[in-house]
Design an enzyme around this catalytic site. Sequence first.
Site, PDB file in Angstrom:
ATOM      1  N   ALA A  78       0.886  -1.254  -0.025  1.00 19.53           N
ATOM      2  CA  ALA A  78      -0.089  -0.138  -0.174  1.00 19.53           C
ATOM      3  C   ALA A  78       0.874   1.273   0.014  1.00 19.53           C
ATOM      4  CB  ALA A  78      -0.949  -0.097   1.175  1.00 19.53           C
ATOM      5  N   GLY A 124      -0.108  -4.803   0.680  1.00 26.98           N
ATOM      6  CA  GLY A 124      -1.235  -4.787  -0.325  1.00 26.98           C
ATOM      7  C   GLY A 124      -1.211  -5.808  -1.618  1.00 26.98           C
ATOM      8  N   GLU A 127      -1.674  -9.233  -0.877  1.00 25.93           N
ATOM      9  CA  GLU A 127      -3.224  -9.305  -1.037  1.00 25.93           C
ATOM     10  C   GLU A 127      -3.790  -9.167  -2.490  1.00 25.93           C
ATOM     11  OE1 GLU A 127      -3.990  -7.580   3.536  1.00 25.93           O
ATOM     12  OE2 GLU A 127      -2.968  -6.327   2.175  1.00 25.93           O
ATOM     13  N   GLU A 147       3.426  -6.066   7.540  1.00 24.40           N
ATOM     14  CA  GLU A 147       2.781  -4.921   7.999  1.00 24.40           C
ATOM     15  C   GLU A 147       2.961  -5.085   9.743  1.00 24.40           C
ATOM     16  OE1 GLU A 147       0.182  -5.760   4.569  1.00 24.40           O
ATOM     17  OE2 GLU A 147       1.280  -6.875   5.843  1.00 24.40           O
TER      18      GLU A 147
END
Length: 271
Positions: A78, A124, A127, A147
Amino acid sequence: MAHEYEHEFILEIPEFEHLSYEVEGGIALVTLKRPEALNALSQDLLRELAEVAEVIHQDPEARVAIFTGEGRAFAAGADLKEIAALKDPFAAREYALLGQQVFAEIAALPIPTIAAIHGYALGGGLELALACDLRVAAKGAKLGLPEVGLGLIPGFGGTQRLPRLIGRGRALDLIFTGRHVEAEEALQMGLVNRVAEDALEEAKRLAQKILKNAPVALALAKESVVRGEALPLADALEIEADLFGYAAATEDMKEGVQAFLEKRTPNFKGE
Protein backbone atom coordinates in the site's frame (compact mmCIF):
# COMPACT_ATOMS: atom_id res chain seq x y z
CA MET A 1 -45.47 -1.08 -38.35
CA ALA A 2 -42.97 -2.69 -36.02
CA HIS A 3 -39.27 -2.23 -36.63
CA GLU A 4 -36.49 -4.41 -35.32
CA TYR A 5 -33.21 -2.81 -34.43
CA GLU A 6 -29.96 -4.59 -33.76
CA HIS A 7 -27.90 -2.98 -31.05
CA GLU A 8 -24.19 -3.71 -31.18
CA PHE A 9 -22.63 -3.97 -27.72
CA ILE A 10 -19.89 -1.39 -27.31
CA LEU A 11 -17.71 -1.74 -24.24
CA GLU A 12 -16.70 1.59 -22.77
CA ILE A 13 -13.21 1.43 -21.29
CA PRO A 14 -12.32 4.30 -18.93
CA GLU A 15 -9.16 6.34 -19.33
CA PHE A 16 -6.81 4.79 -16.79
CA GLU A 17 -3.90 6.76 -15.33
CA HIS A 18 -2.28 4.14 -13.11
CA LEU A 19 -2.90 0.91 -15.01
CA SER A 20 -3.44 -0.40 -18.53
CA TYR A 21 -5.97 -2.86 -19.91
CA GLU A 22 -5.76 -4.86 -23.12
CA VAL A 23 -7.33 -8.06 -24.43
CA GLU A 24 -5.76 -10.39 -26.96
CA GLY A 25 -6.84 -13.91 -27.82
CA GLY A 26 -9.20 -14.15 -24.86
CA ILE A 27 -6.56 -13.02 -22.33
CA ALA A 28 -7.25 -9.74 -20.51
CA LEU A 29 -3.99 -8.21 -19.29
CA VAL A 30 -4.08 -5.66 -16.45
CA THR A 31 -0.73 -3.96 -15.81
CA LEU A 32 -0.16 -1.72 -12.79
CA LYS A 33 1.68 1.39 -13.94
CA ARG A 34 3.28 3.18 -10.97
CA PRO A 35 6.80 1.83 -11.54
CA GLU A 36 8.42 4.83 -9.85
CA ALA A 37 6.65 3.74 -6.63
CA LEU A 38 7.12 -0.01 -7.27
CA ASN A 39 3.39 -0.03 -8.09
CA ALA A 40 2.38 0.87 -4.55
CA LEU A 41 -1.40 0.70 -4.22
CA SER A 42 -2.58 4.27 -3.81
CA GLN A 43 -6.28 4.91 -3.32
CA ASP A 44 -6.46 6.17 -6.91
CA LEU A 45 -4.94 2.92 -8.17
CA LEU A 46 -7.29 0.89 -5.99
CA ARG A 47 -10.28 2.71 -7.49
CA GLU A 48 -8.96 2.06 -10.99
CA LEU A 49 -8.62 -1.63 -10.11
CA ALA A 50 -12.30 -1.61 -9.14
CA GLU A 51 -13.13 0.01 -12.48
CA VAL A 52 -11.07 -2.47 -14.46
CA ALA A 53 -12.74 -5.36 -12.62
CA GLU A 54 -16.08 -4.05 -13.86
CA VAL A 55 -14.68 -3.76 -17.39
CA ILE A 56 -13.45 -7.36 -17.29
CA HIS A 57 -16.83 -8.50 -15.98
CA GLN A 58 -18.57 -6.87 -18.97
CA ASP A 59 -16.01 -7.67 -21.66
CA PRO A 60 -17.21 -10.65 -23.74
CA GLU A 61 -13.69 -11.06 -25.15
CA ALA A 62 -12.10 -11.56 -21.71
CA ARG A 63 -11.97 -15.26 -20.80
CA VAL A 64 -8.91 -15.27 -18.52
CA ALA A 65 -7.45 -12.23 -16.72
CA ILE A 66 -3.81 -11.71 -15.81
CA PHE A 67 -2.69 -9.05 -13.32
CA THR A 68 0.93 -7.89 -13.34
CA GLY A 69 3.07 -4.83 -12.68
CA GLU A 70 5.30 -2.62 -14.80
CA GLY A 71 8.94 -2.18 -13.88
CA ARG A 72 10.80 -3.88 -11.05
CA ALA A 73 7.86 -5.09 -8.95
CA PHE A 74 4.41 -6.63 -9.06
CA ALA A 75 3.30 -4.32 -6.24
CA ALA A 76 5.38 -3.40 -3.21
CA GLY A 77 2.41 -2.75 -0.93
CA ALA A 78 0.00 0.00 0.00
CA ASP A 79 1.03 3.64 -0.31
CA LEU A 80 2.70 4.39 3.05
CA LYS A 81 2.33 8.16 2.60
CA GLU A 82 -1.43 7.72 2.44
CA ILE A 83 -1.41 5.44 5.47
CA ALA A 84 0.64 7.96 7.44
CA ALA A 85 -1.95 10.64 6.61
CA LEU A 86 -4.85 8.68 8.12
CA LYS A 87 -6.14 10.79 11.01
CA ASP A 88 -8.02 8.34 13.21
CA PRO A 89 -9.20 4.71 13.51
CA PHE A 90 -12.37 5.49 11.57
CA ALA A 91 -10.43 6.81 8.57
CA ALA A 92 -8.12 3.80 8.75
CA ARG A 93 -11.09 1.45 8.83
CA GLU A 94 -12.57 3.06 5.73
CA TYR A 95 -9.19 2.74 4.02
CA ALA A 96 -9.07 -0.98 4.79
CA LEU A 97 -12.65 -1.43 3.62
CA LEU A 98 -11.79 0.22 0.31
CA GLY A 99 -8.99 -2.25 -0.35
CA GLN A 100 -11.10 -5.18 0.80
CA GLN A 101 -13.98 -4.20 -1.47
CA VAL A 102 -11.73 -3.76 -4.51
CA PHE A 103 -10.06 -7.13 -4.02
CA ALA A 104 -13.44 -8.76 -3.35
CA GLU A 105 -14.57 -7.52 -6.77
CA ILE A 106 -11.49 -9.07 -8.38
CA ALA A 107 -12.02 -12.32 -6.48
CA ALA A 108 -15.66 -12.39 -7.61
CA LEU A 109 -14.86 -12.23 -11.33
CA PRO A 110 -16.53 -15.20 -13.06
CA ILE A 111 -13.46 -15.98 -15.17
CA PRO A 112 -10.13 -17.46 -14.03
CA THR A 113 -7.63 -14.86 -12.80
CA ILE A 114 -3.85 -15.14 -12.56
CA ALA A 115 -1.33 -12.94 -10.75
CA ALA A 116 2.01 -12.79 -12.63
CA ILE A 117 4.46 -11.83 -9.86
CA HIS A 118 7.98 -10.51 -10.29
CA GLY A 119 10.15 -8.48 -7.98
CA TYR A 120 8.16 -7.69 -4.86
CA ALA A 121 4.63 -8.67 -3.87
CA LEU A 122 4.42 -7.31 -0.36
CA GLY A 123 1.58 -6.19 1.88
CA GLY A 124 -1.26 -4.97 -0.30
CA GLY A 125 0.59 -6.29 -3.34
CA LEU A 126 0.47 -9.83 -2.00
CA GLU A 127 -3.15 -9.28 -0.97
CA LEU A 128 -3.94 -8.39 -4.59
CA ALA A 129 -2.26 -11.62 -5.69
CA LEU A 130 -4.24 -13.55 -3.07
CA ALA A 131 -7.47 -12.18 -4.57
CA CYS A 132 -6.56 -13.91 -7.84
CA ASP A 133 -7.32 -17.58 -8.43
CA LEU A 134 -3.77 -18.57 -9.38
CA ARG A 135 -0.31 -17.11 -8.81
CA VAL A 136 2.80 -17.48 -10.97
CA ALA A 137 6.07 -16.14 -9.55
CA ALA A 138 9.32 -15.32 -11.28
CA LYS A 139 12.49 -16.77 -9.82
CA GLY A 140 13.84 -14.31 -7.26
CA ALA A 141 10.44 -12.78 -6.54
CA LYS A 142 9.85 -11.91 -2.89
CA LEU A 143 6.44 -12.23 -1.23
CA GLY A 144 5.31 -11.30 2.26
CA LEU A 145 3.04 -9.45 4.65
CA PRO A 146 5.37 -7.12 6.60
CA GLU A 147 2.67 -4.95 8.18
CA VAL A 148 3.38 -5.86 11.84
CA GLY A 149 6.84 -4.32 11.45
CA LEU A 150 5.07 -1.02 10.79
CA GLY A 151 2.70 -1.38 13.73
CA LEU A 152 -0.14 -2.47 11.47
CA ILE A 153 -1.85 -5.68 10.40
CA PRO A 154 -2.71 -6.76 6.86
CA GLY A 155 -5.93 -4.92 6.09
CA PHE A 156 -6.87 -5.77 2.50
CA GLY A 157 -7.82 -9.39 3.20
CA GLY A 158 -4.42 -10.88 4.03
CA THR A 159 -5.34 -12.22 7.47
CA GLN A 160 -8.31 -14.06 5.93
CA ARG A 161 -7.25 -15.21 2.45
CA LEU A 162 -3.73 -16.34 3.38
CA PRO A 163 -4.77 -18.90 6.05
CA ARG A 164 -7.45 -20.24 3.73
CA LEU A 165 -4.80 -20.75 1.06
CA ILE A 166 -1.79 -22.15 2.94
CA GLY A 167 -3.17 -23.04 6.37
CA ARG A 168 -3.22 -21.23 9.69
CA GLY A 169 0.26 -22.18 10.90
CA ARG A 170 2.12 -21.14 7.74
CA ALA A 171 0.05 -17.97 7.46
CA LEU A 172 0.77 -16.92 11.04
CA ASP A 173 4.46 -17.61 10.48
CA LEU A 174 4.49 -15.09 7.64
CA ILE A 175 2.23 -12.58 9.40
CA PHE A 176 4.00 -12.72 12.80
CA THR A 177 7.53 -12.50 11.41
CA GLY A 178 6.75 -10.19 8.50
CA ARG A 179 9.47 -12.05 6.59
CA HIS A 180 9.80 -12.22 2.83
CA VAL A 181 9.71 -15.63 1.16
CA GLU A 182 11.29 -16.23 -2.22
CA ALA A 183 9.45 -17.88 -5.07
CA GLU A 184 10.68 -21.44 -4.44
CA GLU A 185 9.62 -21.41 -0.77
CA ALA A 186 6.33 -19.81 -1.77
CA LEU A 187 5.79 -22.71 -4.18
CA GLN A 188 6.56 -25.30 -1.49
CA MET A 189 4.03 -23.80 0.92
CA GLY A 190 1.32 -23.46 -1.73
CA LEU A 191 1.42 -19.68 -1.83
CA VAL A 192 2.12 -19.73 -5.57
CA ASN A 193 1.18 -22.33 -8.18
CA ARG A 194 4.19 -22.08 -10.48
CA VAL A 195 7.70 -20.61 -10.62
CA ALA A 196 9.31 -19.59 -13.89
CA GLU A 197 12.05 -17.40 -15.31
CA ASP A 198 9.43 -15.03 -16.73
CA ALA A 199 6.24 -14.90 -14.68
CA LEU A 200 4.16 -13.10 -17.29
CA GLU A 201 5.08 -15.47 -20.11
CA GLU A 202 4.36 -18.46 -17.87
CA ALA A 203 1.03 -16.91 -16.84
CA LYS A 204 0.16 -16.53 -20.52
CA ARG A 205 1.04 -20.16 -21.18
CA LEU A 206 -1.15 -21.19 -18.25
CA ALA A 207 -3.95 -18.99 -19.58
CA GLN A 208 -3.68 -20.65 -22.99
CA LYS A 209 -4.18 -24.07 -21.40
CA ILE A 210 -7.23 -22.76 -19.55
CA LEU A 211 -8.64 -21.23 -22.73
CA LYS A 212 -8.86 -24.67 -24.36
CA ASN A 213 -11.68 -25.56 -21.98
CA ALA A 214 -15.38 -24.70 -21.99
CA PRO A 215 -16.03 -21.12 -20.76
CA VAL A 216 -19.29 -21.90 -18.95
CA ALA A 217 -17.76 -24.95 -17.29
CA LEU A 218 -14.82 -22.85 -16.07
CA ALA A 219 -17.18 -20.28 -14.55
CA LEU A 220 -19.30 -22.98 -12.90
CA ALA A 221 -16.23 -24.80 -11.54
CA LYS A 222 -14.97 -21.56 -9.99
CA GLU A 223 -18.39 -20.82 -8.53
CA SER A 224 -18.59 -24.30 -7.03
CA VAL A 225 -15.22 -23.97 -5.31
CA VAL A 226 -15.85 -20.44 -4.01
CA ARG A 227 -19.38 -21.07 -2.75
CA GLY A 228 -18.56 -24.43 -1.28
CA GLU A 229 -15.35 -23.72 0.62
CA ALA A 230 -17.10 -21.91 3.48
CA LEU A 231 -19.86 -24.52 3.87
CA PRO A 232 -20.12 -27.97 5.49
CA LEU A 233 -19.22 -30.69 3.03
CA ALA A 234 -22.78 -31.98 2.61
CA ASP A 235 -24.06 -28.50 1.68
CA ALA A 236 -21.12 -27.88 -0.62
CA LEU A 237 -21.76 -31.15 -2.44
CA GLU A 238 -25.35 -30.04 -3.06
CA ILE A 239 -24.01 -26.91 -4.75
CA GLU A 240 -21.61 -29.00 -6.82
CA ALA A 241 -24.47 -31.27 -7.97
CA ASP A 242 -26.62 -28.28 -8.92
CA LEU A 243 -23.85 -26.66 -10.93
CA PHE A 244 -22.97 -30.00 -12.54
CA GLY A 245 -26.59 -30.11 -13.68
CA TYR A 246 -26.31 -26.64 -15.21
CA ALA A 247 -23.10 -27.62 -17.00
CA ALA A 248 -24.69 -30.78 -18.39
CA ALA A 249 -27.46 -28.72 -20.02
CA THR A 250 -25.06 -26.51 -22.01
CA GLU A 251 -24.28 -26.73 -25.70
CA ASP A 252 -20.59 -26.76 -24.75
CA MET A 253 -21.11 -30.05 -22.88
CA LYS A 254 -22.69 -31.61 -25.93
CA GLU A 255 -19.85 -30.34 -28.10
CA GLY A 256 -17.19 -31.49 -25.64
CA VAL A 257 -18.53 -35.03 -25.36
CA GLN A 258 -19.10 -35.31 -29.12
CA ALA A 259 -15.60 -34.02 -29.86
CA PHE A 260 -14.14 -36.57 -27.45
CA LEU A 261 -16.06 -39.42 -29.09
CA GLU A 262 -15.02 -38.22 -32.54
CA LYS A 263 -11.39 -37.74 -31.43
CA ARG A 264 -11.25 -34.08 -32.46
CA THR A 265 -10.63 -30.74 -30.78
CA PRO A 266 -13.87 -29.27 -29.37
CA ASN A 267 -15.16 -25.92 -30.63
CA PHE A 268 -16.60 -24.35 -27.50
CA LYS A 269 -18.82 -21.29 -27.89
CA GLY A 270 -19.60 -20.48 -24.27
CA GLU A 271 -23.21 -21.59 -24.59
